[in-house]
Scaffold this active site. Structure first.
Site, PDB file in Angstrom:
ATOM      1  NE  ARG A  67       6.757   0.843   7.724  1.00 43.99           N
ATOM      2  CZ  ARG A  67       6.587   0.362   6.490  1.00 43.99           C
ATOM      3  NH1 ARG A  67       6.006   1.118   5.572  1.00 43.99           N
ATOM      4  NH2 ARG A  67       7.003  -0.847   6.175  1.00 43.99           N
ATOM      5  CB  ALA A  79       7.988  -6.556   5.013  1.00 38.15           C
ATOM      6  CD  GLU A  96       8.837  -5.740  -1.453  1.00 40.20           C
ATOM      7  OE1 GLU A  96       9.508  -4.844  -0.902  1.00 40.20           O
ATOM      8  OE2 GLU A  96       8.025  -5.519  -2.363  1.00 40.20           O
ATOM      9  CD  GLU A 100      11.878  -3.336   2.152  1.00 41.96           C
ATOM     10  OE1 GLU A 100      12.158  -4.024   3.163  1.00 41.96           O
ATOM     11  OE2 GLU A 100      10.759  -2.805   1.981  1.00 41.96           O
ATOM     12  CD  GLU A 145      11.281   0.429  -0.332  1.00 37.17           C
ATOM     13  OE1 GLU A 145      11.985   0.363  -1.371  1.00 37.17           O
ATOM     14  OE2 GLU A 145      10.391  -0.384  -0.045  1.00 37.17           O
TER      15      GLU A 145
END
Length: 226
Positions: A67, A79, A96, A100, A145
């Protein structure tokens, strides 16, 4: 002057300051008790969904993702944004989870809704509880990702990590502790939240309306309010 709790905080006018890829910043002039007015900065956000996914061994699925605002990788729940107009939140959560983690779930319910920081943003995240997990096709990841790490931890371990400060993501902390609280109230692990299609009063709509209908649909015109 109205009694406490009765004042109508009317938006007198509004102006758009910045429009970005996933948010817009506007400034509203709002009527205050006593006859005055004050400016309030509002970050419009698409809103998001997150998933507390629990497998057959009672392990919680966590992801570790970089992040940039924090400058480090953070443990989170699977998420994603609700950036498609009128998308069903549970459909977004299914997408999602697959993208993910490469997982699908048979059973879905709403665990908790989280207003991330209502002092300045309308962002609200709906957190689903998903069980009955199975493997599905996972699309090729891109950007952050592509570096995503997936782990499975016991619910107790996830709670300990949230309380120790190892997990700091607000949605993850809320979802993990909500699951623990629901289990405590139920007296066991067999818990179900609200229906997956439960009413969502605080789902953000301003940014989606702005992007799909133009600024007037989001209250982004100079003087029309919200």
């Amino acid at each position: 002057m109205s009694r406490p709790g009765e004042h109508e905080f009317e938006t007198l006018d509004t102006r758009t300051v910045y429009e970005g890829g996933i948010l817009t910043l506007r400034v509203d002039r709002v009527a205050m008790p006593g006859g005055g007015a004050a400016n309030r900065e509002v970050v419009e956000h698409y809103g998001a969904v997150a998933v507390v996914a629990v497998d057959e061994h009672d392990r919680l699925i966590l992801i570790n993702q970089y992040r940039h605002p924090l400058g480090r990788r953070v443990w989170e729940l699977p998420a994603g944004l609700l950036d498609e107009a009128d998308e069903d939140p549970v459909d977004a959560a299914r997408r999602e989870l697959a993208e993910e983690t490469g997982l699908a779930a048979r059973h879905w319910s709403v665990l908790v809704d989280v207003a991330v920081s209502p002092g300045f943003t309308d962002e609200v995240v709906r957190v689903f509880l998903a069980t009955g997990l199975s493997d599905v096709h996972q699309p090729t990841p891109t950007d952050e990702e592509a570096d995503l790490e997936v782990d499975r931890v016991s619910v107790d371990d996830a709670v300990d990590r949230a309380l120790s400060g190892e997990i700091v993501n607000a949605t993850a902390v809320s979802g993990i502790l909500a699951l623990a609280a629901a289990r405590s109230r139920a007296g066991g692990t067999d818990v179900t939240g609200r229906p997956a299609d439960a009413e969502w009063i605080d789902r953000p709509v301003a940014l989606s309306r702005r992007r799909h209908d133009g600024p007037r649909g989001a209250g982004g015109a100079n003087t029309d309010g919200v």
